[in-house]
Write an enzyme that holds these catalytic residues in place. Structure first.
Site, PDB file in Angstrom:
ATOM      1  CG  ASP A 366      -2.433   0.620   0.922  1.00  0.00           C
ATOM      2  OD1 ASP A 366      -2.132   1.812   1.214  1.00  0.00           O
ATOM      3  OD2 ASP A 366      -3.259   0.001   0.727  1.00  0.00           O
ATOM      4  CE  LYS A 476      -6.579   0.288  -1.076  1.00  0.00           C
ATOM      5  NZ  LYS A 476      -5.848   0.062   0.337  1.00  0.00           N
ATOM      6  CG  ASP A 478      -6.345   5.586  -2.256  1.00  0.00           C
ATOM      7  OD1 ASP A 478      -7.748   5.842  -2.062  1.00  0.00           O
ATOM      8  OD2 ASP A 478      -6.021   5.345  -0.950  1.00  0.00           O
ATOM      9  CG  ASN A 480      -7.027   8.807  -0.258  1.00  0.00           C
ATOM     10  OD1 ASN A 480      -7.676   8.240   0.184  1.00  0.00           O
ATOM     11  ND2 ASN A 480      -5.743   8.082  -0.542  1.00  0.00           N
ATOM     12  CB  CYS A 526      -9.305   2.684  -3.206  1.00  0.00           C
ATOM     13  SG  CYS A 526      -9.295   3.003  -1.465  1.00  0.00           S
ATOM     14  CG  ASP A 548     -10.235   3.950   4.259  1.00  0.00           C
ATOM     15  OD1 ASP A 548      -9.848   3.122   3.702  1.00  0.00           O
ATOM     16  OD2 ASP A 548      -9.873   5.019   4.282  1.00  0.00           O
TER      17      ASP A 548
HETATM   18  C1  DGJ Z   1      -7.136   5.345   1.791  1.00  0.00           C
HETATM   19  C2  DGJ Z   1      -7.527   3.910   1.380  1.00  0.00           C
HETATM   20  O1  DGJ Z   1      -8.842   3.717   1.488  1.00  0.00           O
HETATM   21  C3  DGJ Z   1      -6.676   2.974   2.235  1.00  0.00           C
HETATM   22  O2  DGJ Z   1      -6.880   1.675   2.088  1.00  0.00           O
HETATM   23  C4  DGJ Z   1      -5.340   3.368   2.157  1.00  0.00           C
HETATM   24  O3  DGJ Z   1      -5.028   2.743   0.981  1.00  0.00           O
HETATM   25  C5  DGJ Z   1      -4.798   4.493   2.349  1.00  0.00           C
HETATM   26  N1  DGJ Z   1      -5.609   5.595   1.493  1.00  0.00           N
HETATM   27  C6  DGJ Z   1      -3.378   4.935   2.123  1.00  0.00           C
HETATM   28  O4  DGJ Z   1      -3.099   6.331   1.853  1.00  0.00           O
END
Ligand code: DGJ
Length: 738
Positions: A366, A476, A478, A480, A526, A548
Site C-alpha cells: 500500500d 489499488k 486510490d 483521497n 478506492c 476504510d
Molecule cells: C485510503 C485507502 O482507503 C486506504 O486503504 C489506504 O490505501 C490509504 N488511503 C493509504 O493512504
C-alpha cells in the site's frame, strides 16, 4: 422485437424481460410518458394511460384546445419555460439570452444491440440479440437537436437511457443543465431509498416517504462521494425486500451528480438523474455535441432483493470488463493497517512469508513505497521507488513475493499531487487551482488537473513505466480528497463550469488507456475506502475497496447497503486487527471472517503479531473461502435480515442451479435466555434436500424457506459462545437425486 412503434396512437412500447415502458408523441410533438412497470399487452391504450386537462391557472399551449397543457403532463424529457413549472431535464441559454426550450419530435430509429457512448463508461452487450435500442430525435427550432437513447434488455428488467445534445444554431449555446433521464409517475405512493453516509460509514440504507416538493441528493465534491451514492429507488408502499414493486435509477458516473424527486401538486412524481447542474455548464459551438452519462433504470416486482439481483447480474457481467470479470478474485493481504508508512522490505517479506503459509494468494503493497513518503505530507506525483525502504526496488520485492508463490500488487494515487514533491516543484500549475488564490489542502494534498491533456498523458506514462518495471498483477487506484478551487486556466472565463465534467472525461480516458495497456492486471478502485464506489469506476475496475472502516459490526451495514446496487464481486472486504483501528471495537476473528467472506476476501493486519489460535483460524477461513469463492463471487445474493432493523443480520448466496448455498448469520449483542432464532431462507429449491456441512442436518429446501433455519439448534456453537459479536457461516449442498 422489444421495441415497437404504434403509428396510429403514436406510442413507443419498450419491453424489457418483464416490464413495459411506454410513451407517446403528443399533438404539440412533445413526448408524454405513459407507463413504466409490469408488462402491458399490445397495443397499450394511450388515451386511458394519461390525463391531460387544464386546471385553474394552468398554462394553455393551444388556444383551440384550452385543456391541452404540459403543466401536469407526465413527460419524457421536460423542457423549460413554456408551460411546465416542474424541474426541467435540460436548460439552454440561446445567444440572445433567452432560455425557453421546446423539444419537438422529428423521427426515430430502432437498432439491434446497444451503441457505446463516446468517452463515457456504460453498460454493454456482447451480442446484438441482448438488447435493442431506440433513438428518438427531437429538435428545438432555436438551434438544438436532442437524441434520447433507450436500450432495452431482452433478459433483464433493464432500460438504459442517455441523451446526445447537438447544436444546430449559428451562435454558441450554453447548456446550464443536461440531465440524463427524467421519468414521471402519476402518483407518489412510494418510499424513497437512497444510500447515504460519510467516510467510514458509506452507503447506509436511508428511507423516507415522499412529500410535495423537491427531495434531492447530490455530490458537488468532484467525486460520486462517500456522502451520497448516485442511486435512488422508489419502493411502492407495501413492498419489502422480497415482494412488491421497486424502481431503480443508477447513474453510471463518478463525478458531481444530482438525483432528485419532485412531487407536484397532484402528487405526481418526477425522478431525474444526471450531472449536477450546480457548478456545471457546457458551451456548444455550432455543430458540437454533448453526450450525457447513462442511467440504468431497473424494475422489480419481487421487492428490493429482486432489484438488487438485476443490478448485480448486469454490473457483474455487462458493466465490468476485462480478464478478471469472470475470474476468481485472489485472496489478498494488504499492509496498510499492518504498517501504515512504516515498513521496509524485511517487514513486508515477513508478513508475506506468513501469509503464504496460510494460503493467501496476493500481497498488496500500500501507500508509502515511493518518493520520500513517511507520512501523508509528501511525494504524491513522485512515482519512483524509495530505495531506503525497498533497496532492491519494486522489481526485487515483486520477484521475492513471486518466489513465495504469491502475486504482487501495488497501491497508487495517480490523480493527486503533494505540494512537497518533485512533480510540484516542476509543475506547480498542474494542480486544480485558481491563480492567485489559496490552494485549499485536504489530506495535505492537491488534485491534478485531469482536464488537461498533458497531465493525462503524464499520468499514463508514469504509471505505465512503474507497471512495466516490476511483476505487478494488481493495482489499488486510490483518490483521497475532494475538489476545491475548481478552475481550468486553459478555458475562457465563460467555460469554467465545464471543468468538473472535463476532469471526469480526462479520468475516464486515463483509465481506459491504462487498463487496456495492462490487461493482465486486476485493478481495484478506492477513494478513502468507498468514496467513489459507483458504476462509472466499475466499468474500468471490477472491484472497489468498500470502506476504510474494517470493523466487522460496521461492515454489516456498509456491505448490506452497498449490496442494494453493487454485486459481491465488486466489494473488497478484509479482516483486520483488533481493537479495530476505526472504532476501537474488539470482535472475535470468526465474525470478522464471516463478514468479509461475503465479498472479495482478504486481510489487512500484521500476521507476524498474531497468536497460534488466530493463525489457525485464518488458515481455516482461507480454505473455506477458496471452497465458496465462485459461489460468493458469481451466485445470487439475497438479503434476509437487515442490520438497520435490529440485532441480527442474515444473508445468503445461492448458485444458479440452486444446488449450493452459503448463509451468513450475525448477532451483534448477546442476550440472556434468548428466544428461538429462526431465519427463513430464500432462493432454494423447495423440492430439494440440503445437507448442512459440518452438522448432522439434512433438511428440505421447503422447510428451510417456509419454517426457517433453526439457528441455535443447527449452529450450536452460537448458543454456546457467550458474549457479543457471534456469527456463523453455513454451506448448504443439495443432496444427489433428492
Ligand atoms: C485510503 C485507502 O482507503 C486506504 O486503504 C489506504 O490505501 C490509504 N488511503 C493509504 O493512504
Amino acid at each position: 422485437m422489444a421495441i415497437t412503434y404504434d403509428s396510429d396512437q403514436r406510442i413507443f412500447h419498450l419491453r424489457a424481460a418483464h416490464c413495459s415502458y411506454v410513451f407517446q408523441i403528443q399533438k404539440n410533438q412533445q413526448l408524454a410518458h405513459l407507463h413504466w412497470g409490469r408488462p402491458l399487452q399490445e397495443p397499450a391504450d394511450a388515451a386511458s394511460l394519461i390525463t391531460i386537462e387544464g386546471r385553474p391557472f394552468s398554462t394553455q399551449l393551444d388556444p383551440e384546445d384550452q385543456g391541452f397543457t404540459t403543466e401536469f403532463m407526465p413527460q419524457e424529457f421536460p423542457a423549460f419555460g413554456s408551460g411546465d413549472f416542474r424541474q426541467p431535464a435540460f436548460e439552454a441559454v440561446w445567444s440572445d439570452g433567452s432560455r425557453v426550450t421546446d423539444l419537438q419530435y422529428q423521427g426515430h430509429e430502432i437498432l439491434p444491440g446497444k451503441p457505446q457512448l463516446g468517452g463515457l463508461p456504460a453498460v454493454y452487450v456482447e451480442s446484438a440479440a441482448e438488447a435493442d435500442t431506440l433513438l428518438v430525435h427531437l429538435a428545438d427550432e432555436a438551434g438544438l437537436a436532442v437524441t434520447l437513447q433507450y436500450s432495452v434488455f431482452a433478459e433483464a428488467n433493464v432500460i438504459t437511457r442517455s441523451v446526445l445534445l447537438r447544436s444546430t444554431a449559428q451562435e454558441p449555446i450554453i447548456l446550464d443543465r443536461a440531465l440524463s433521464t427524467s421519468v414521471d409517475f402519476t402518483d407518489s405512493d412510494f418510499r424513497l431509498l437512497q444510500l447515504s453516509g460519510a467516510w467510514g460509514r458509506e452507503r447506509m440504507v436511508t428511507e423516507r416517504s415522499l412529500t410535495q416538493g423537491l427531495q434531492a441528493i447530490e455530490s458537488a465534491r468532484g467525486a460520486s462521494s462517500h456522502q451520497q451514492n448516485p442511486f435512488l429507488a422508489l419502493q411502492r408502499s407495501g413492498s419489502d425486500e422480497h415482494q412488491g414493486e421497486v424502481f431503480g435509477f443508477s447513474l453510471v458516473y463518478s463525478g458531481n451528480f444530482l438525483a432528485q424527486v419532485e412531487v407536484d401538486p397532484f402528487l405526481q412524481t418526477r425522478v431525474q438523474l444526471g450531472i449536477n447542474p450546480r457548478d456545471f455548464s457546457w458551451q456548444l459551438d455550432p455543430g458540437e455535441t454533448l453526450q450525457t452519462p447513462e442511467v440504468v433504470l431497473a424494475f422489480s416486482d419481487q421487492g428490493l432483493n429482486g432489484l438488487s439481483q438485476t443490478y448485480h447480474r448486469l454490473y457483474r457481467t455487462r458493466l465490468a470488463r476485462g480478464a478478471f470479470r469472470d475470474e476468481p478474485r485472489p485472496i489478498l493481504i494488504n499492509n496498510w493497517e499492518a504498517t501504515y508508512f512504516d515498513f521496509d522490505e524485511e517487514k513486508i517479506l515477513a508478513i508475506a512469508r506468513q501469509a503464504q503459509t496460510l494460503g493467501v494468494e496476493l500481497f498488496v503493497l500500500d501507500d508509502g513505497w515511493f518518493g520520500q513518503r513517511d507520512d501523508d505530507h509528501t511525494s504524491l506525483g513522485d512515482w519512483f521507488v524509495d530505495t531506503r525502504k525497498l533497496p532492491d526496488g519494486l522489481g526485487g520485492l515483486g520477484t521475492k513475493i513471486n518466489q513465495l508463490g504469491m502475486k504482487f500488487g501495488l497501491w497508487f494515487e495517480p490523480e493527486m499531487i503533494s505540494p512537497v514533491s518533485e512533480l510540484y516543484r516542476k509543475h506547480p500549475d498542474w494542480c486544480i487551482h485558481i491563480p492567485g488564490r489559496r490552494r485549499t489542502l485536504s489530506r495535505n494534498q492537491l488534485t491534478l488537473n485531469l482536464a488537461r491533456t498533458e497531465v493525462q498523458d503524464y499520468i499514463i506514462e508514469q504509471i505505465s513505466s512503474v507497471l512495466q518495471s516490476a511483476p505487478i498483477e494488481y493495482v489499488k487506484w486510490d483518490m483521497n480528497r475532494h475538489m476545491t478551487e475548481v478552475f481550468n486556466p486553459e478555458l475562457p472565463a465563460s467555460r469554467q463550469r465545464e471543468t468538473g465534467h472535463r476532469y471526469m472525461l480526462g479520468l475516464y480516458r486515463v483509465l481506459e488507456e491504462i487498463t487496456s495497456r495492462f490487461p493482465h492486471i486486476l485493478f481495484e478502485s478506492c477513494s478513502g475506502g468507498g468514496g467513489r464506489f459507483d458504476p462509472g469506476m466499475l466499468h474500468y475496475m471490477p472491484q472497489t475497496w468498500t470502506s476504510d472502516n474494517t470493523d466487522a459490526v460496521e461492515r454489516l451495514k456498509i456491505q448490506y447497503g452497498t449490496s442494494v446496487v453493487y454485486p459481491l464481486s465488486s466489494m473488497g472486504a478484509h479482516v483486520s486487527a483488533v481493537p479495530n483501528h476505526q472504532t476501537g471495537r474488539i470482535t472475535p476473528m470468526e465474525i470478522r471472517g464471516h463478514v468479509s467472506m461475503f465479498g472479495n476476501f482478504g486481510y489487512e493486519l500484521d500476521l507476524t503479531e498474531l497468536n497460534a489460535a488466530d493463525l489457525e483460524c485464518i488458515k481455516q477461513q482461507i480454505a473455506e473461502y477458496k471452497a465458496v469463492r465462485q459461489l460468493v463471487q458469481q451466485g445470487t445474493f439475497i438479503r434476509l435480515l437487515s442490520p438497520f432493523a435490529g440485532n441480527e443480520t442474515a444473508w445468503l448466496v445461492v448458485s444458479e442451479d440452486q444446488n449450493d448455498a452459503y448463509v451468513g448469520y450475525y448477532r451483534v449483542l448477546a442476550e440472556p435466555n434468548p428466544r428461538h432464532y429462526k431465519v427463513k431462507l430464500k432462493g432454494l429449491d423447495p423440492h430439494k434436500r440440503y445437507r448442512i456441512e459440518g452438522t448432522q442436518w439434512s433438511l428440505g429446501g421447503d422447510q428451510l424457506m417456509y419454517a426457517g433455519l433453526n439457528i441455535y439448534q443447527i449452529a450450536r456453537e452460537i448458543r454456546r459462545r457467550r458474549g457479543d459479536f457471534t456469527s456463523v457461516a453455513l454451506r448448504l449442498r443439495a443432496e444427489e437425486g433428492r
